[in-house]
Design an enzyme around this catalytic site. Structure first.
Site, PDB file in Angstrom:
ATOM      1  N   ARG A 209      22.630  39.703  41.225  1.00  0.00           N
ATOM      2  CA  ARG A 209      21.981  40.201  42.410  1.00  0.00           C
ATOM      3  C   ARG A 209      21.931  39.371  43.553  1.00  0.00           C
ATOM      4  O   ARG A 209      21.963  40.146  44.551  1.00  0.00           O
ATOM      5  CB  ARG A 209      20.765  40.806  41.401  1.00  0.00           C
ATOM      6  CG  ARG A 209      19.866  41.561  42.460  1.00  0.00           C
ATOM      7  CD  ARG A 209      18.345  41.602  42.042  1.00  0.00           C
ATOM      8  NE  ARG A 209      17.941  41.898  40.645  1.00  0.00           N
ATOM      9  CZ  ARG A 209      17.744  43.159  40.349  1.00  0.00           C
ATOM     10  NH1 ARG A 209      17.494  44.124  41.106  1.00  0.00           N
ATOM     11  NH2 ARG A 209      17.653  43.115  38.845  1.00  0.00           N
ATOM     12  N   GLU A 211      23.499  36.859  44.930  1.00  0.00           N
ATOM     13  CA  GLU A 211      24.636  36.603  45.734  1.00  0.00           C
ATOM     14  C   GLU A 211      25.155  38.159  46.352  1.00  0.00           C
ATOM     15  O   GLU A 211      25.298  37.847  47.668  1.00  0.00           O
ATOM     16  CB  GLU A 211      26.069  36.261  44.891  1.00  0.00           C
ATOM     17  CG  GLU A 211      25.619  34.890  44.293  1.00  0.00           C
ATOM     18  CD  GLU A 211      26.336  34.666  43.012  1.00  0.00           C
ATOM     19  OE1 GLU A 211      26.269  33.737  42.390  1.00  0.00           O
ATOM     20  OE2 GLU A 211      27.004  35.654  42.376  1.00  0.00           O
ATOM     21  N   ASP A 278      27.939  31.628  33.680  1.00  0.00           N
ATOM     22  CA  ASP A 278      29.276  31.143  33.224  1.00  0.00           C
ATOM     23  C   ASP A 278      29.504  31.789  31.778  1.00  0.00           C
ATOM     24  O   ASP A 278      30.696  32.240  31.473  1.00  0.00           O
ATOM     25  CB  ASP A 278      28.850  29.770  33.005  1.00  0.00           C
ATOM     26  CG  ASP A 278      28.643  28.826  34.249  1.00  0.00           C
ATOM     27  OD1 ASP A 278      28.836  29.505  35.184  1.00  0.00           O
ATOM     28  OD2 ASP A 278      28.357  27.585  33.999  1.00  0.00           O
TER      29      ASP A 278
END
Length: 331
Positions: A209, A211, A278
């Protein structure tokens, strides 16, 4: 609500094994120093931490590679480390995990990107970062691209893991995507602010969100904001899918000319969100490579993120743990 049958889950789990995934991006080393504070330094008004324990973990794209390994895949990391102590430690960890290091280039002019955390009495005292953020030397990029060209045919998937530390330059990104598309390879992206819109025509584009908010220029708060952001990214990047991670609100999946799908978070308790992104990109890519559709892959990735958020520190997801929990929930 998405449901996956036990038979389908078992089939996907079996197919996870041996998937060969290139992880291209910024390799990092996380360093932890634990100790006690019993006095203040006579040199300056700062605490003196007497270190009792120190340990090292993979960070950045290296943590993604480790996640791939723990999910039963074969990761091939492509990135840069320095000719320094942190680089030696990083290489030792790679060897311990039996992950190939042939795609790692040593650059004597850059430090190994590392983040050292000093912790005393369970309090984070200070973090010391070593890094260079400028683009890597063109000769380094050339070596990485040459290696990628040599292995691309044998790959089941490619992850571009960007932390804006200089490995994924604009020209390098375009070359990778062009070759991957020519070879009809699955390619997923975990972007950062720089070069955000260079990742065009990939299989899955997965920003979080913050980014997406930073790049689109408005705060993504409401359901309407989320929908608008997803559609804008689809149109601008021409990705097959956009997966927007929303923290405690789960994830939103976008596909051209199809209805947007939302999945609530599966985190029962949130101890630490470190490394959750990740875990999502690793699980998502492995699932797609194993033959899952985008909703099945997103569902598994969402569960995986929920599991690791319940752990303290950056912890990789394990194949058996993920599928046993999903099967239990799907009864």
């Amino acid at each position: 609500m998405i449901k996956i049958s036990k038979e389908r889950l078992l089939k996907l789990k079996k197919r996870f094994s041996g998937q060969k995934i290139a992880v291209i991006g910024d390799m990092m080393l996380d360093c932890y120093y634990w100790g006690d504070v019993k006095r203040v330094s006579p040199e300056a008004p700062v605490p003196v931490v007497e270190v009792e324990n120190e340990f090292y973990r993979f960070g950045g794209a290296a943590n993604v590679a480790l996640n791939i390994k723990k999910l039963g895949g074969t990761p091939i990391p492509l990135g840069v480390i320095g000719y320094d102590n942190e680089g030696s430690i990083f290489s030792s960890l790679i060897a311990e995990e039996n992950i190939t290091a042939t795609g790692l280039v040593i650059d004597e002019n850059r430090p190994t990107t590392s983040k050292a955390r000093v912790i005393a009495h369970n309090q984070h005292v200070v973090r010391i970062d070593k890094e260079k953020k400028n683009p890597v030397d063109p000769e380094i990029s050339k070596k990485l691209m040459g290696y990628f060209i040599g292995i691309v045919d044998e790959l089941d998937g490619i992850i571009l893991q960007d932390y804006n530390k200089g490995v994924l330059t604009s020209s390098f990104i375009k070359k990778i995507i062009r070759l991957a598309r020519a070879k009809n390879k699955l390619i997923t992206v975990d972007p950062k602010f720089n070069n955000f819109f260079e990742y065009k025509n990939v299989t899955v584009f997965k920003p979080n969100r913050k980014e997406a908010s930073d790049v689109l220029g408005y705060r993504i708060k409401s359901d309407e904001d989320i929908s608008l952001a997803g559609q804008k990214l689809l149109n601008k990047l021409h990705a097959k899918y956009v997966l927007l991670t929303l923290g405690e609100e789960g994830i939103a999946v976008f596909e051209k000319e199809k209805e947007e799908r939302r999945m609530p978070t599966k985190a029962r308790k949130v101890a630490d969100v470190s490394g959750a992104g990740d875990t999502v990109i690793s699980t998502l890519t492995m699932a797609l490579a194993a033959g899952a559709d985008i909703l099945e892959a997103s569902y598994l990735a969402n569960y995986a993120a929920g599991i690791v958020c319940g752990e303290v520190g950056i912890v990789p997801i394990k194949l058996d743990e993920l599928f046993s929990i999903v099967m239990k929930e799907n009864k």
